[in-house]
Enzyme design. Structure first.
Site, PDB file in Angstrom:
ATOM      1  N   HIS A  91       0.831  -1.219   0.000  1.00 58.53           N
ATOM      2  CA  HIS A  91       0.000   0.000   0.000  1.00 58.53           C
ATOM      3  C   HIS A  91       0.861   1.262   0.000  1.00 58.53           C
ATOM      4  O   HIS A  91       0.507   2.266   0.628  1.00 58.53           O
ATOM      5  CB  HIS A  91      -0.957   0.023   1.204  1.00 58.53           C
ATOM      6  CG  HIS A  91      -1.938  -1.109   1.227  1.00 58.53           C
ATOM      7  ND1 HIS A  91      -3.191  -1.024   0.668  1.00 58.53           N
ATOM      8  CD2 HIS A  91      -1.849  -2.365   1.728  1.00 58.53           C
ATOM      9  CE1 HIS A  91      -3.825  -2.176   0.836  1.00 58.53           C
ATOM     10  NE2 HIS A  91      -3.031  -3.001   1.467  1.00 58.53           N
ATOM     11  N   ASN A 164     -10.184  -2.985   2.529  1.00 55.77           N
ATOM     12  CA  ASN A 164      -9.908  -2.966   1.089  1.00 55.77           C
ATOM     13  C   ASN A 164     -11.204  -2.753   0.319  1.00 55.77           C
ATOM     14  O   ASN A 164     -12.285  -2.811   0.897  1.00 55.77           O
ATOM     15  CB  ASN A 164      -9.312  -4.309   0.649  1.00 55.77           C
ATOM     16  CG  ASN A 164      -7.825  -4.439   0.972  1.00 55.77           C
ATOM     17  OD1 ASN A 164      -7.151  -3.447   1.240  1.00 55.77           O
ATOM     18  ND2 ASN A 164      -7.333  -5.656   0.938  1.00 55.77           N
ATOM     19  N   TYR A 378       0.899  -4.449  12.462  1.00 58.10           N
ATOM     20  CA  TYR A 378       0.830  -3.019  12.122  1.00 58.10           C
ATOM     21  C   TYR A 378       1.636  -2.115  13.055  1.00 58.10           C
ATOM     22  O   TYR A 378       2.217  -1.126  12.605  1.00 58.10           O
ATOM     23  CB  TYR A 378      -0.643  -2.554  12.026  1.00 58.10           C
ATOM     24  CG  TYR A 378      -1.320  -3.056  10.757  1.00 58.10           C
ATOM     25  CD1 TYR A 378      -1.622  -4.399  10.589  1.00 58.10           C
ATOM     26  CD2 TYR A 378      -1.623  -2.204   9.712  1.00 58.10           C
ATOM     27  CE1 TYR A 378      -2.213  -4.878   9.432  1.00 58.10           C
ATOM     28  CE2 TYR A 378      -2.223  -2.677   8.545  1.00 58.10           C
ATOM     29  CZ  TYR A 378      -2.511  -4.013   8.412  1.00 58.10           C
ATOM     30  OH  TYR A 378      -3.084  -4.474   7.263  1.00 58.10           O
TER      31      TYR A 378
HETATM   32 FE1  HDE Z   1      -2.397  -4.869   5.504  1.00 60.15          FE
HETATM   33  N1  HDE Z   1      -0.603  -4.070   5.988  1.00 60.15           N
HETATM   34  N2  HDE Z   1      -1.731  -6.677   6.065  1.00 60.15           N
HETATM   35  N3  HDE Z   1      -4.107  -5.744   4.833  1.00 60.15           N
HETATM   36  N4  HDE Z   1      -3.060  -3.111   4.892  1.00 60.15           N
HETATM   37  C1  HDE Z   1      -0.260  -2.789   5.848  1.00 60.15           C
HETATM   38  O1  HDE Z   1       0.853  -1.463   7.418  1.00 60.15           O
HETATM   39  C2  HDE Z   1      -0.648  -6.905   6.806  1.00 60.15           C
HETATM   40  C3  HDE Z   1      -4.423  -7.052   4.891  1.00 60.15           C
HETATM   41  C4  HDE Z   1      -4.309  -2.814   4.437  1.00 60.15           C
HETATM   42  O2  HDE Z   1      -3.222   3.412   3.957  1.00 60.15           O
HETATM   43  C5  HDE Z   1       1.057  -2.470   6.477  1.00 60.15           C
HETATM   44  O3  HDE Z   1       1.066   0.790   7.579  1.00 60.15           O
HETATM   45  C6  HDE Z   1      -0.571  -8.293   7.142  1.00 60.15           C
HETATM   46  C7  HDE Z   1      -5.818  -7.260   4.637  1.00 60.15           C
HETATM   47  C8  HDE Z   1      -4.389  -1.436   4.076  1.00 60.15           C
HETATM   48  O4  HDE Z   1      -1.611   3.301   5.439  1.00 60.15           O
HETATM   49  C9  HDE Z   1       1.458  -3.783   7.145  1.00 60.15           C
HETATM   50  C10 HDE Z   1      -1.640  -8.888   6.537  1.00 60.15           C
HETATM   51  C11 HDE Z   1      -6.315  -6.028   4.401  1.00 60.15           C
HETATM   52  C12 HDE Z   1      -3.129  -0.909   4.335  1.00 60.15           C
HETATM   53  C13 HDE Z   1       0.331  -4.697   6.746  1.00 60.15           C
HETATM   54  C14 HDE Z   1      -2.367  -7.874   5.878  1.00 60.15           C
HETATM   55  C15 HDE Z   1      -5.239  -5.087   4.513  1.00 60.15           C
HETATM   56  C16 HDE Z   1      -2.328  -1.978   4.858  1.00 60.15           C
HETATM   57  C17 HDE Z   1       2.082  -1.884   5.550  1.00 60.15           C
HETATM   58  C18 HDE Z   1      -1.999 -10.344   6.507  1.00 60.15           C
HETATM   59  C19 HDE Z   1      -7.761  -5.651   4.038  1.00 60.15           C
HETATM   60  C20 HDE Z   1      -2.657   0.505   4.072  1.00 60.15           C
HETATM   61  C21 HDE Z   1       2.141  -0.406   5.876  1.00 60.15           C
HETATM   62  C22 HDE Z   1      -2.408 -10.881   7.671  1.00 60.15           C
HETATM   63  C23 HDE Z   1      -8.704  -5.968   5.054  1.00 60.15           C
HETATM   64  C24 HDE Z   1      -2.976   1.412   5.201  1.00 60.15           C
HETATM   65  C25 HDE Z   1       1.308  -0.242   7.023  1.00 60.15           C
HETATM   66  C26 HDE Z   1      -2.573   2.830   4.833  1.00 60.15           C
HETATM   67  C27 HDE Z   1      -1.013  -1.832   5.262  1.00 60.15           C
HETATM   68  C28 HDE Z   1       0.282  -5.965   7.167  1.00 60.15           C
HETATM   69  C29 HDE Z   1      -3.509  -8.142   5.114  1.00 60.15           C
HETATM   70  C30 HDE Z   1      -5.432  -3.693   4.304  1.00 60.15           C
HETATM   71  C31 HDE Z   1       2.818  -4.349   6.765  1.00 60.15           C
HETATM   72  C32 HDE Z   1       0.511  -8.958   7.969  1.00 60.15           C
HETATM   73  C33 HDE Z   1      -6.562  -8.594   4.677  1.00 60.15           C
HETATM   74  C34 HDE Z   1      -5.586  -0.706   3.517  1.00 60.15           C
HETATM   75  O5  HDE Z   1       1.486  -3.691   8.544  1.00 60.15           O
END
Ligand code: HDE
Length: 705
Positions: A91, A164, A378
């Site tokens: 993202h 999402n 996060y």
């Molecule tokens: Fe994320 N995801 N994610 N994700 N995600 C990040 O956090 C992570 C997942 C989502 O505009 C990171 O700040 C793991 C699902 C959005 O700043 C990080 C897993 C969904 C955003 C991270 C998921 C998301 C992130 C990277 C699997 C939809 C952007 C930068 C378990 C429900 C937020 C950050 C923004 C961002 C980890 C799966 C949505 C690395 C480990 C499912 C919208 O922490």
């Protein structure tokens, strides 16, 4: 003025020049200084020292070696060298806006969260939309999932719904997240492709991970190429819990529904938009908010109890499954309005730190293994990215309610404790204390079992909802899915991976599998992929899953590109503009020169775009208001031919004056009901009426994109 080279070491000449009402002083190197005059602020160093010369480093002689002593230069360059922070690992490319959430009715029956107690209560909000795979500088219209992350600054702390625009995910366990992301990012040896899933590594991983099949159908659908952030849904994905004042639990799923309805572009359009305006989605959000046309979503909740969870076809903890809206109707509980752009992109959009674990009392987690993993991830990612545990001190991340705790010190600490007590309990009567009633309490869910690494049997059906999604689409939408799969797999160089994907498709829809196989030139269908659980074909179509079946029946918030030429009908342009304004739509003039054209009545119509910079892919519909001479001239231009041909091929409505015929001929347009006359008030009305359908999908089989 010749520069005076014999004056090294002497004072600036103070020779003044005026440019655009600004008084500039010429230095002894001939360079111009903008110097502070009257009440203009004086430029200083970060330490506050006034600066006399910001154009030249300190040197021995005018051509001489630079001096280390130049503290202003050192500070300026060092600071510049440190301007970047690590981009988000996923993202990375995002765009945000401020706004508010307004609660419709009290939800006290279900949750004690303060944000849901009072009808009409407004809570400040910040939202960041994003793509997943591309780097910060990638383009907006990649085929990708869009992040839809909402921070609500409630009176009981920040609540982040980090969702999402797709209600399910690729994987069922967070431990697979690095793998799915590594596979979609540029391949590590060659460092490409950027912001694209159309490559071997991604499809290799996907075809070896059948749990991804449902999400893949969404990502290959038009959901992954949205027209604008304003026309997307947002989903919390996981099952959460509401907890009321008696700590009674109700399961809840969160859905954001855009007031303007859903809309996507077609793939051929997306590819061209990425070249014409890589910032298409950013610009759209910026423009609409600047125009006072504030995007709005309703927050809807799907509520259910343990009995429903036990009887539902799939496990409500499985993030690769959704609950169809026909099964549990989403109830609107409030609205989100975005009405203000950040003052500074870096300070707000880049530094905002969302965390799934940010929930207020009254909202709790389920045991969804993906959510549990995210709750862990996060905080770590924010500390890495923002460089300090004190990222909550940044204004964009700081709660807007009172906060008191004993966390202290660390890098860049901006809120520092006063007084003697920095621990509790203490005898000094200082500092905050916990509050068992008002504080956060977890749902007391009984849990016991063996320590194991196992995937639940109830997570094993990977194809049934993928099929349900596919059969819920209209025919054009199904074709888009087939075309997307074909395109993506055509970029996969390893035939075995292409075939493996077809073997999965056979478990989803045989017709789809056959179409894709045929288009890829796979002569003999592979055998069906082994399925852990036999795929079901009895799940009924769910209309809510289709974009086309949920059209807005309005052209509000959309944009028409109007191609004009010298000698055109200026009054008609004005009438069209007025009618579009009434509809809540926008209009942009595309002219041969950006300075505009002179209409037949002598008025000048200024251009917003020069034709080379304003291809029709940037608009939802187009109008051709040209003179006969103008049409003859414009017909010679390849960009004009593309403007018309693309609008036609992308199934857009085209309104045109009679004189525009040469443009249609040149573009090979075979007129249909979507190519409409333009002249009278009735013509304008029926053009706008048609535009409410957004696209003439019936044209698609003819244009064969
Ligand atoms: Fe994320 N995801 N994610 N994700 N995600 C990040 O956090 C992570 C997942 C989502 O505009 C990171 O700040 C793991 C699902 C959005 O700043 C990080 C897993 C969904 C955003 C991270 C998921 C998301 C992130 C990277 C699997 C939809 C952007 C930068 C378990 C429900 C937020 C950050 C923004 C961002 C980890 C799966 C949505 C690395 C480990 C499912 C919208 O922490």
């Amino acid at each position: 003025m010749a520069k005076n080279s014999s004056k090294s070491g002497s004072k600036p000449e103070n020779d003044t020049v005026s440019i655009h009402d600004q008084k500039l002083v010429r230095g002894n190197g001939g360079e111009l200084h903008q110097i502070a005059q009257g009440d203009t602020e004086i430029l200083t160093t970060a330490q506050g020292g006034p600066v006399a010369d910001d154009q030249n480093t300190l040197k021995i002689g005018e051509r001489g070696p630079a001096l280390m002593e130049d503290f202003h230069f050192r500070e300026k360059i060092f600071h510049f060298d440190h301007e970047r922070i690590p981009e988000r690992v996923v993202h990375a490319r995002g765009y945000g806006a401020h706004g508010y959430f307004e609660t419709y009715e009290s939800l006290a029956k279900y949750t004690r969260a303060d944000i849901f107690q009072r009808a009409g209560e407004k809570t400040p909000a910040f939202v960041r939309f994003s793509t997943v795979a591309g780097s910060k500088g990638s383009f907006d219209l990649a085929r990708d999932v869009r992040g839809f992350a909402v921070k609500l600054y409630t009176q009981e702390g920040n609540w982040d719904i980090v969702g999402n625009n797709i209600p399910v995910f690729f994987i069922q366990d967070a431990i697979k997240f690095p793998d799915v992301i590594h596979s979609v990012k540029p391949e590590p040896d060659r460092a490409f492709p950027q912001a694209q899933s159309a490559h071997d590594n991604f499809w290799d991983f996907i075809t070896l991970t059948p749990e991804s099949m449902h999400m893949i159908m969404w990502v290959m659908s038009d959901r992954a190429i949205p027209r604008s952030f304003r026309f997307m849904e947002g989903f919390g994905v996981h099952t959460f819990r509401f907890l009321n004042a008696n700590d009674e639990s109700t399961f809840v799923k969160f859905i954001w529904k855009p007031k303007l309805g859903l809309q996507s572009v077609v793939w051929n359009e997306a590819v061209k938009i990425n070249g014409a305006d890589p910032d298409f989605h950013r610009r759209d959000l910026w423009d609409s908010i600047q125009a006072g046309d504030f995007p709005e979503w309703e927050l809807c909740v799907q509520l259910f109890d343990q009995d429903f969870a036990d009887s539902f076809d799939f496990d409500i903890l499985d993030p690769t499954k959704l609950i169809p809206e026909e099964v549990i109707e989403p109830i609107p509980v409030g609205r989100l309005v975005l009405d203000r752009m950040p003052d500074n992109f870096f300070a707000e959009t880049e530094q905002v730190a969302f965390m799934t674990q940010n929930v207020p009392p009254g909202i709790d987690f389920s045991n969804d293994p993906l959510l549990q993993g995210r709750n862990f991830s996060y905080l770590d990612t924010q500390i890495k990215r923002l460089g300090s545990t004190n990222f909550t001190h940044l204004p964009i991340n700081a709660p807007k309610c009172p906060m008191h705790h004993f966390q202290q010190d660390g890098h860049m600490a901006m809120r520092n404790p006063v007084g003697r007590a920095n621990y509790q309990p203490n005898s000094w009567g200082q500092g905050p204390r916990e509050h068992p009633q008002k504080g956060f309490r977890s749902f007391a869910e009984p849990a016991e079992g063996q320590k194991v690494r196992l995937r639940a049997e109830s997570f094993a059906d990977h194809y049934s909802q993928a099929r349900q999604f596919f059969i819920s689409q209209t025919v054009p939408e199904q074709q888009h899915i087939a075309m997307a799969l074909t395109f993506e797999l055509s970029k996969v160089e390893t035939p075995a991976i292409r075939e493996r994907m077809v073997s999965h498709l056979l478990n989803i829809d045989e017709g789809l599998a056959e179409t894709v196989a045929e288009k890829l030139g796979i002569k003999k269908l592979p055998k069906k992929a082994d399925a852990a659980v036999a795929p079901r074909d009895d799940l009924p179509a769910s209309d809510a899953l289709s974009i086309a079946k949920n059209g807005p029946e309005s052209f509000k918030g959309r944009k028409v590109g109007v191609l004009v030429s010298d000698g055109c009908d200026g009054a008609l342009v004005k009438k069209l503009q007025a009618a579009l304004k009434k509809e809540g739509a926008m209009m942009e003039i595309v002219a041969p020169k950006v300075g505009g054209v002179e209409a037949a009545d002598g008025t000048v119509i200024p251009g917003k775009q020069m034709i080379d910079g304003g291809p029709s892919v940037l608009y939802d519909a187009v109008a051709l208001i040209v003179s006969s001479d103008g049409a003859k001239q414009l017909a010679k231009e390849a960009t004009v031919r593309d403007f018309v041909a693309d609008a036609f091929a992308h199934c857009k409505f085209i309104a045109r004056v009679d004189a525009a015929q040469p443009l249609l001929d040149k573009a090979g347009v075979e007129p249909d009901e979507g190519v409409m006359p333009l002249g009278s008030a009735a013509d304008i009305e029926s053009f706008i009426e048609s535009c409410r359908k957004l696209r003439l999908w019936a044209r698609e089989p003819k244009v064969k994109l």
